[in-house]
Design a protein around this motif. Structure first.
Motif, short mmCIF file in Angstrom:
data_model
loop_
_atom_site.label_atom_id
_atom_site.label_comp_id
_atom_site.label_asym_id
_atom_site.label_seq_id
_atom_site.Cartn_x
_atom_site.Cartn_y
_atom_site.Cartn_z
N PRO A 312 32.21 66.72 54.33
CA PRO A 312 32.96 67.78 53.63
C PRO A 312 32.26 68.25 52.36
CG PRO A 312 34.42 65.98 54.28
CD PRO A 312 33.02 65.49 54.50
N GLN A 313 31.70 67.32 51.60
CA GLN A 313 31.02 67.69 50.35
C GLN A 313 29.74 68.48 50.64
OE1 GLN A 313 32.36 64.65 50.95
NE2 GLN A 313 34.06 64.88 49.50
N VAL A 314 29.02 68.12 51.70
CA VAL A 314 27.82 68.87 52.06
C VAL A 314 28.20 70.27 52.52
CG1 VAL A 314 25.89 69.01 53.68
CG2 VAL A 314 26.47 66.82 52.64
N ALA A 315 29.28 70.39 53.25
CA ALA A 315 29.73 71.72 53.68
C ALA A 315 30.01 72.60 52.46
CB ALA A 315 30.97 71.60 54.54
N GLN A 316 30.66 72.03 51.44
CA GLN A 316 30.92 72.79 50.23
C GLN A 316 29.60 73.18 49.54
OE1 GLN A 316 32.37 70.67 46.74
NE2 GLN A 316 33.88 72.28 46.33
N TRP A 317 28.66 72.25 49.48
CA TRP A 317 27.36 72.53 48.86
C TRP A 317 26.65 73.65 49.61
CZ3 TRP A 317 22.12 72.70 49.67
CH2 TRP A 317 21.29 72.58 48.55
N ASN A 318 26.70 73.61 50.92
CA ASN A 318 26.07 74.65 51.72
C ASN A 318 26.74 76.00 51.51
OD1 ASN A 318 24.28 72.79 52.77
ND2 ASN A 318 25.36 72.52 54.70
N LEU A 319 28.06 75.99 51.38
CA LEU A 319 28.78 77.24 51.10
C LEU A 319 28.40 77.79 49.73
CD1 LEU A 319 32.24 76.24 52.56
CD2 LEU A 319 30.92 78.26 53.25
N PHE A 320 28.10 76.90 48.79
CA PHE A 320 27.63 77.33 47.47
C PHE A 320 26.32 78.12 47.61
CE2 PHE A 320 25.06 76.50 43.63
CZ PHE A 320 25.87 77.09 42.67
N GLN A 321 25.44 77.65 48.51
CA GLN A 321 24.19 78.36 48.74
C GLN A 321 24.44 79.72 49.41
OE1 GLN A 321 21.82 76.91 47.13
NE2 GLN A 321 23.14 75.12 46.88
N LEU A 322 25.42 79.76 50.29
CA LEU A 322 25.78 81.05 50.90
C LEU A 322 26.35 81.99 49.85
CD1 LEU A 322 26.14 82.90 53.35
CD2 LEU A 322 28.34 81.76 53.80
N ALA A 323 27.17 81.45 48.94
CA ALA A 323 27.72 82.27 47.86
C ALA A 323 26.61 82.85 47.00
CB ALA A 323 28.67 81.43 47.01
N ASN A 324 25.60 82.04 46.70
CA ASN A 324 24.45 82.54 45.94
C ASN A 324 23.75 83.68 46.67
OD1 ASN A 324 24.74 80.82 43.76
ND2 ASN A 324 23.37 79.25 44.59
N ALA A 325 23.68 83.55 47.99
CA ALA A 325 23.01 84.59 48.79
C ALA A 325 23.81 85.89 48.80
CB ALA A 325 22.79 84.09 50.22
N LEU A 326 25.14 85.77 48.78
CA LEU A 326 25.99 86.96 48.82
C LEU A 326 26.22 87.57 47.44
CD1 LEU A 326 28.75 85.73 51.31
CD2 LEU A 326 26.81 87.23 51.82
N TYR A 327 25.91 86.80 46.40
CA TYR A 327 26.20 87.26 45.04
C TYR A 327 25.63 88.64 44.70
CZ TYR A 327 26.32 87.56 39.98
OH TYR A 327 26.54 88.00 38.70
N PRO A 328 24.39 88.99 45.09
CA PRO A 328 23.87 90.32 44.74
C PRO A 328 24.72 91.47 45.26
CG PRO A 328 22.09 88.89 45.47
CD PRO A 328 23.36 88.16 45.77
#
Length: 522
Positions: A312-328
């Motif tokens: 579960p924690q890794v899934a959240q970490w991976n979603l954080f990376q997706l959020a960074n990608a969508l941020y622009p």
């Protein structure tokens, strides 16, 4: 295959690589490259799923044709299609890896059937521009594991890719199974797998990392348009809703992993689907003894980043990376952070309900947290088979004594001679609390058992089972592949004729290669 209706939306609507050479390189300003599968010398169909074939528009009779074999071994290109490999990046074991892409996967086509769309992809079909130092091929052992596991997960109710076919290539592939400098030739094989698409978190990471923001916007809007058409509103609001939807679907997937004891083993961001489905079956495994620190991946054996309890924690970490990608595209951190911050809380809330359901507790009580934490601790005092323990728990009745209840789960212990003194006392105390808690449930014992047996599988694809099928297939005996395939189509049913598979990991499998931990070598 007359009913196979091709509708290549991905390649029609998104920018293609203008370089048509199949050379290893950095591929920029695109999301895919056209590339044909490597022809095989003597393909042979080992197994095919009639259900999945029919799902995409292929009849049972067509599976047995030469056309089917040639298309799904990569030797023939289906009319009006143009195979391609996708460009994406990713974080591997927490580190930025840059461009990755489909190094040994080639998408054959997109098809439409019964108002649903599917991407058909060959894994192990040869070199692509993204293969880096590899050959793009796959071996029989890993292909059997992928083919069987995808279908097993589907029938368990876990969101996943599906498998259409498993074929030998007729060629030999050089692999170093343990990464210890002892490579050997193995039989090559190809799996055709199916998903709505194979778009990954890393697909967006790649575009943002290269500041290809126009293509980023195109890919996000393509994904929303075709896979999440219910998302409406202004563009920025759509992007936020998209991230929320992916987070929700990812949470649901991980909940099911934890429910059945599945450990993915390689939760890199390039192995995370935007559909919230399980993709890329490499060194996966099911918990044998209940050990939250267990990982099936030899590469992860030191840090155990991808251990069962950390998924579960890794899934959240991976979603954080997706959020960074969508941020622009969003240009505002707060709405993305809000979704991320709620992920673990939402997961823990939902997992508590699932865990209690596995215990046959369908109402709430103040004692529930104590029951859950107490069980999670006691399961680790001595090796206890997760699948067998939870399945046999449904046999306990409200009238059982502590002693009779304990006897019903004895079979789940690997080392029964350890269950004495402090460990035995701990179990007796837990069962005393659990049996008292059962009294507050309104369901009859029979009703409760029925519901529990729909949540707790009797049969899962244990690593030793897959290895037995692999060993037999190496000797050209494919009967065990089919036996396991049929068994795992009904994992919640008793299937008394298959009782031999309701068994703890045998001692010989404890340290055998392929049965305990696995490498990414395939």
């Amino acid at each position: 295959m007359k009913n196979l209706k091709v509708n290549n939306r991905f390649t029609a609507e998104l920018p293609a690589d203008t370089d048509l050479t199949n050379e290893i390189r950095q591929v920029k300003n695109t999301v895919f490259s056209y590339v044909n599968p490597t022809k095989t010398s003597n393909p042979k169909l080992i197994h095919a799923s009639e259900e999945v074939a029919e799902m995409v528009g292929i009849s049972k009779d067509e599976i047995q044709t030469e056309e089917f074999l040639n298309v799904f071994s990569g030797n023939d290109i289906f009319p009006e299609t143009r195979p391609f490999a996708m460009c994406y990046a990713g974080h591997q074991f927490g580190n930025w890896a840059g461009q990755l892409g489909d190094g040994r996967a080639i998408n054959l086509m997109e098809v439409e059937h019964n108002n649903q769309f599917f991407m058909l992809q060959l894994k192990g079909a040869g070199k692509t521009p993204y293969s880096r130092t590899a050959d793009g091929l796959a071996v029989l052992r890993s292909s059997i594991r992928e083919y069987l596991c995808a279908e097993a997960m589907h029938y368990l109710g876990v969101p996943t890719t599906r498998s259409v076919s498993l074929a030998l290539s007729g060629d030999q592939v050089l692999r170093d199974v343990l990464y210890n400098g002892n490579p050997a030739y193995e039989k090559g094989a190809i799996v055709c797998r199916v998903a709505p698409s194979f778009i990954r978190f890393g697909s967006f990471e790649m575009l943002t990392a290269r500041n290809e923001l126009k293509n980023l916007k195109n890919l996000v809007e393509f994904t929303i348009k075709h896979y999440y058409p219910e998302i409406k509103g202004e563009p920025k609001e759509q992007y936020i809703q998209f991230f929320q939807t992916v987070a929700d679907k990812t949470r649901e997937m991980i909940l099911h992993w934890q429910r059945v004891g599945f450990v993915h083993g390689v939760m890199n961001t390039d192995n995370m689907s935007i559909h919230g489905i399980t993709i890329d079956y490499g060194p996966y495994g099911w918990l044998e003894n209940y050990d939250p620190d267990w990982t099936p991946n030899t590469t992860d054996s030191q840090n155990r980043r991808y251990r069962f309890g950390n998924q579960p924690q890794v899934a959240q970490w991976n979603l954080f990376q997706l959020a960074n990608a969508l941020y622009p595209l969003v240009n505002e951190a707060a709405p993305l952070e809000k979704i991320l911050d709620s992920f673990i809380n939402d997961f823990e809330r939902d997992y508590k309900v699932i865990f209690l359901s596995k215990l046959g507790l369908f109402t709430s009580s103040e004692a529930d947290d104590k029951i859950i934490t107490g069980l999670e601790e006691i399961l680790q005092l001595s090796e206890t088979d997760m699948t067998i323990f939870f399945r046999n728990l449904s046999q306990i009745t409200k009238e059982d004594s502590v002693e009779s209840a304990f006897e019903k789960i004895e079979y789940s212990f690997y080392k029964f001679d350890e269950i004495k003194e402090n460990i035995l006392t701990a179990w007796q105390k837990w069962f005393a609390v659990y049996l008292k808690r059962l009294q507050s449930e309104n369901l009859s014992d029979e009703e409760r058992a029925q519901k529990m047996n729909q949540i707790n599988p009797k049969y899962v694809l244990r690593n030793y089972m897959a290895q037995l099928a692999i060993d037999a297939a190496d000797k050209e005996d494919y009967s065990l592949i089919d036996e396991l395939f049929q068994l795992l189509k009904n994992p919640y049913d008793e299937q008394p004729e298959a009782e031999k598979w309701f068994a703890k990991r045998p001692d010989w499998a404890r340290t055998k290669v392929g049965c305990s931990m696995l490498s990414c070598s395939s």
